[in-house]
Design a protein around this motif. Structure first.
Motif, PDB file in Angstrom:
ATOM      1  N   ASN A 109      30.429  37.324  49.622  1.00 20.33           N
ATOM      2  CA  ASN A 109      30.522  37.528  48.179  1.00 20.33           C
ATOM      3  C   ASN A 109      30.730  36.160  47.547  1.00 20.33           C
ATOM      4  OD1 ASN A 109      30.935  40.701  48.029  1.00 20.33           O
ATOM      5  ND2 ASN A 109      32.229  39.937  49.687  1.00 20.33           N
ATOM      6  N   ASP A 110      29.799  35.727  46.725  1.00 21.34           N
ATOM      7  CA  ASP A 110      29.818  34.367  46.198  1.00 21.34           C
ATOM      8  C   ASP A 110      29.833  34.361  44.673  1.00 21.34           C
ATOM      9  OD1 ASP A 110      28.662  34.397  48.929  1.00 21.34           O
ATOM     10  OD2 ASP A 110      28.539  32.250  48.637  1.00 21.34           O
ATOM     11  N   TYR A 111      30.660  33.457  44.130  1.00 25.53           N
ATOM     12  CA  TYR A 111      30.771  33.296  42.684  1.00 25.53           C
ATOM     13  C   TYR A 111      30.712  31.811  42.351  1.00 25.53           C
ATOM     14  CZ  TYR A 111      32.586  38.077  42.817  1.00 25.53           C
ATOM     15  OH  TYR A 111      32.739  39.430  43.033  1.00 25.53           O
ATOM     16  N   THR A 112      30.059  31.477  41.258  1.00 26.39           N
ATOM     17  CA  THR A 112      29.979  30.079  40.869  1.00 26.39           C
ATOM     18  C   THR A 112      30.128  29.944  39.356  1.00 26.39           C
ATOM     19  OG1 THR A 112      28.665  28.039  41.076  1.00 26.39           O
ATOM     20  CG2 THR A 112      27.468  30.082  40.630  1.00 26.39           C
ATOM     21  N   TYR A 113      30.647  28.793  38.940  1.00 25.13           N
ATOM     22  CA  TYR A 113      30.834  28.516  37.515  1.00 25.13           C
ATOM     23  C   TYR A 113      30.680  27.017  37.314  1.00 25.13           C
ATOM     24  CZ  TYR A 113      33.079  28.208  32.914  1.00 25.13           C
ATOM     25  OH  TYR A 113      33.350  27.966  31.596  1.00 25.13           O
ATOM     26  N   THR A 114      29.926  26.626  36.308  1.00 27.10           N
ATOM     27  CA  THR A 114      29.665  25.214  36.043  1.00 27.10           C
ATOM     28  C   THR A 114      29.963  24.899  34.587  1.00 27.10           C
ATOM     29  OG1 THR A 114      27.919  25.164  37.726  1.00 27.10           O
ATOM     30  CG2 THR A 114      27.938  23.380  36.106  1.00 27.10           C
ATOM     31  N   LYS A 115      30.585  23.733  34.375  1.00 23.79           N
ATOM     32  CA  LYS A 115      30.826  23.250  33.015  1.00 23.79           C
ATOM     33  C   LYS A 115      30.880  21.732  33.051  1.00 23.79           C
ATOM     34  CE  LYS A 115      33.900  23.659  29.003  1.00 23.79           C
ATOM     35  NZ  LYS A 115      35.138  24.279  28.464  1.00 23.79           N
ATOM     36  N   GLY A 116      30.024  21.087  32.292  1.00 23.21           N
ATOM     37  CA  GLY A 116      29.994  19.631  32.278  1.00 23.21           C
ATOM     38  C   GLY A 116      29.727  19.064  33.658  1.00 23.21           C
ATOM     39  N   ASP A 117      30.606  18.146  34.094  1.00 18.49           N
ATOM     40  CA  ASP A 117      30.436  17.500  35.398  1.00 18.49           C
ATOM     41  C   ASP A 117      30.972  18.339  36.553  1.00 18.49           C
ATOM     42  OD1 ASP A 117      29.411  15.282  34.066  1.00 18.49           O
ATOM     43  OD2 ASP A 117      31.384  14.324  33.893  1.00 18.49           O
ATOM     44  N   TYR A 118      31.623  19.477  36.247  1.00 20.06           N
ATOM     45  CA  TYR A 118      32.328  20.250  37.270  1.00 20.06           C
ATOM     46  C   TYR A 118      31.563  21.498  37.693  1.00 20.06           C
ATOM     47  CZ  TYR A 118      36.488  17.461  36.202  1.00 20.06           C
ATOM     48  OH  TYR A 118      37.372  16.439  36.023  1.00 20.06           O
ATOM     49  N   GLN A 119      31.672  21.812  38.992  1.00 16.30           N
ATOM     50  CA  GLN A 119      31.130  23.052  39.524  1.00 16.30           C
ATOM     51  C   GLN A 119      32.172  23.712  40.422  1.00 16.30           C
ATOM     52  OE1 GLN A 119      27.748  22.811  42.171  1.00 16.30           O
ATOM     53  NE2 GLN A 119      27.273  24.990  41.949  1.00 16.30           N
ATOM     54  N   TYR A 120      32.379  25.007  40.221  1.00 16.24           N
ATOM     55  CA  TYR A 120      33.323  25.807  41.012  1.00 16.24           C
ATOM     56  C   TYR A 120      32.540  26.783  41.870  1.00 16.24           C
ATOM     57  CZ  TYR A 120      36.728  29.607  41.865  1.00 16.24           C
ATOM     58  OH  TYR A 120      37.522  30.592  42.429  1.00 16.24           O
ATOM     59  N   TYR A 121      32.998  26.964  43.102  1.00 13.18           N
ATOM     60  CA  TYR A 121      32.336  27.911  44.005  1.00 13.18           C
ATOM     61  C   TYR A 121      33.400  28.665  44.782  1.00 13.18           C
ATOM     62  CZ  TYR A 121      28.298  29.619  46.657  1.00 13.18           C
ATOM     63  OH  TYR A 121      27.302  30.402  47.185  1.00 13.18           O
ATOM     64  N   ASP A 122      33.275  29.990  44.817  1.00 12.36           N
ATOM     65  CA  ASP A 122      34.196  30.843  45.565  1.00 12.36           C
ATOM     66  C   ASP A 122      33.367  31.751  46.449  1.00 12.36           C
ATOM     67  OD1 ASP A 122      36.408  32.278  46.470  1.00 12.36           O
ATOM     68  OD2 ASP A 122      36.502  33.566  44.705  1.00 12.36           O
ATOM     69  N   THR A 123      33.658  31.763  47.743  1.00  9.03           N
ATOM     70  CA  THR A 123      32.917  32.611  48.668  1.00  9.03           C
ATOM     71  C   THR A 123      33.885  33.270  49.635  1.00  9.03           C
ATOM     72  OG1 THR A 123      31.187  32.663  50.386  1.00  9.03           O
ATOM     73  CG2 THR A 123      32.479  30.624  50.191  1.00  9.03           C
ATOM     74  N   TRP A 124      33.702  34.582  49.872  1.00  5.65           N
ATOM     75  CA  TRP A 124      34.594  35.279  50.793  1.00  5.65           C
ATOM     76  C   TRP A 124      33.865  36.377  51.561  1.00  5.65           C
ATOM     77  CZ3 TRP A 124      35.502  40.490  49.454  1.00  5.65           C
ATOM     78  CH2 TRP A 124      35.222  40.849  48.141  1.00  5.65           C
ATOM     79  N   LEU A 125      34.436  36.699  52.709  1.00  3.76           N
ATOM     80  CA  LEU A 125      33.887  37.712  53.610  1.00  3.76           C
ATOM     81  C   LEU A 125      34.899  38.826  53.799  1.00  3.76           C
ATOM     82  CD1 LEU A 125      32.591  35.299  56.399  1.00  3.76           C
ATOM     83  CD2 LEU A 125      31.160  36.490  54.730  1.00  3.76           C
ATOM     84  N   GLY A 126      34.400  40.026  54.103  1.00  2.00           N
ATOM     85  CA  GLY A 126      35.293  41.130  54.421  1.00  2.00           C
ATOM     86  C   GLY A 126      35.491  42.078  53.262  1.00  2.00           C
ATOM     87  N   GLY A 127      36.498  42.945  53.429  1.00  3.75           N
ATOM     88  CA  GLY A 127      36.826  43.939  52.419  1.00  3.75           C
ATOM     89  C   GLY A 127      38.323  44.138  52.353  1.00  3.75           C
ATOM     90  N   GLU A 128      38.833  45.153  53.066  1.00  6.60           N
ATOM     91  CA  GLU A 128      40.278  45.361  53.096  1.00  6.60           C
ATOM     92  C   GLU A 128      40.979  44.193  53.779  1.00  6.60           C
ATOM     93  OE1 GLU A 128      41.256  49.155  54.698  1.00  6.60           O
ATOM     94  OE2 GLU A 128      40.370  50.261  53.029  1.00  6.60           O
ATOM     95  N   LYS A 129      40.319  43.562  54.735  1.00  8.41           N
ATOM     96  CA  LYS A 129      40.751  42.280  55.295  1.00  8.41           C
ATOM     97  C   LYS A 129      39.702  41.260  54.868  1.00  8.41           C
ATOM     98  CE  LYS A 129      43.262  43.924  59.375  1.00  8.41           C
ATOM     99  NZ  LYS A 129      43.341  43.864  60.868  1.00  8.41           N
ATOM    100  N   PHE A 130      40.132  40.137  54.341  1.00  7.64           N
ATOM    101  CA  PHE A 130      39.169  39.200  53.783  1.00  7.64           C
ATOM    102  C   PHE A 130      39.573  37.757  54.063  1.00  7.64           C
ATOM    103  CE2 PHE A 130      42.381  40.204  50.659  1.00  7.64           C
ATOM    104  CZ  PHE A 130      42.759  38.968  50.161  1.00  7.64           C
ATOM    105  N   SER A 131      38.581  36.894  54.063  1.00 15.21           N
ATOM    106  CA  SER A 131      38.804  35.470  54.279  1.00 15.21           C
ATOM    107  C   SER A 131      37.824  34.700  53.404  1.00 15.21           C
ATOM    108  CB  SER A 131      38.568  35.104  55.748  1.00 15.21           C
ATOM    109  OG  SER A 131      38.687  33.710  55.953  1.00 15.21           O
ATOM    110  N   GLY A 132      38.325  33.663  52.728  1.00 14.79           N
ATOM    111  CA  GLY A 132      37.430  32.945  51.838  1.00 14.79           C
ATOM    112  C   GLY A 132      37.855  31.521  51.545  1.00 14.79           C
TER     113      GLY A 132
END
Length: 223
Positions: free
Chosen positions: A109-132
């Motif tokens: 599950n991947d999420y990204t957000y960009t503004k100006g010079d910055y970029q954010y990225y969040d990625t995680w695996l799993g469901g009830e147990k998760f790691s990211g």
């Protein structure tokens, strides 16, 4: 952060129960419980044993340093921008009910957000147990990263409440959520060791005093 808070986080991060710690130190479980509740303080021999067991200094254990205080230093403009961007990115991705972008790995599950010079990225695996992992780049250079690993412990866990918590993170504690947050029947608590450069923490969610969620996290700046 007080000794009792530090002991709880370090013990839990090592996956050791109070009973197991008591056995390793040759003390009663009640003694460990009292240390972690702040009722009593271990003697010097037990402090030395804790230091050797967890590979940390006695000075670190006994020195009372609030994490929030360490964040009250005067930041340079880059650090101010980084924290402001991170908090804004959180509110515009998973915690803000944004749609995930394309998966970078099978089942992720991947999420990204960009503004100006910055970029954010969040990625995680799993469901009830998760790691990211969440990370931030500036002008294409990685400058911040945090890993997290958690699990839901009860069907009463509320993802909506967790998102509300994450959106409420203050600038002086920008890692996950506030130290304490309550809404309706849900309560969130987190404890952090370190500061923005190098930190580790543990967060919990309770529903009517029943723990329904827990997560460990650690990270820091890369510059």
């Amino acid at each position: 952060m007080t000794f009792s808070d530090k002991l709880q986080i370090i013990r839990k991060s090592k996956g050791i129960t109070q009973e197991e710690l008591a056995e390793k130190l040759n003390v009663s479980r009640q003694a460990v419980t009292k240390w972690e509740s702040g009722m009593v303080y271990p003697d010097i021999m037990n402090l030395i044993q804790l230091s050797e067991l967890f590979h940390i200094t006695v000075d670190y254990l006994v020195k009372d340093n609030q994490c929030s205080k360490s964040m009250e230093i005067t930041y340079n403009n880059d650090m101010d921008e980084l924290i402001d961007f991170k908090l804004e990115a959180i509110k515009n991705t998973y915690a803000g009910y944004a749609e995930p972008c394309g998966a970078s790995r099978p089942g992720s599950n991947d999420y990204t957000y960009t503004k100006g010079d910055y970029q954010y990225y969040d990625t995680w695996l799993g469901g009830e147990k998760f790691s990211g992992e969440e990370a931030i780049w500036k002008n294409g250079k990685a400058i911040y990263s945090m890993n997290y690993f958690g699990r839901n412990l009860d069907e009463r866990f509320s993802g909506d409440f967790l998102k509300e918590v994450l959106r409420s993170a203050p600038k002086e504690l920008p890692y996950r959520g506030p130290e304490f947050y309550q809404s309706g029947e849900y309560t969130y608590k987190t404890k952090v060791i370190g500061d923005k450069d190098w930190f580790q923490g543990y967060e919990e969610i309770f529903c009517q005093n029943i723990k329904v969620y827990e997560c460990f996290y650690h990270g820091g700046v890369l510059i």
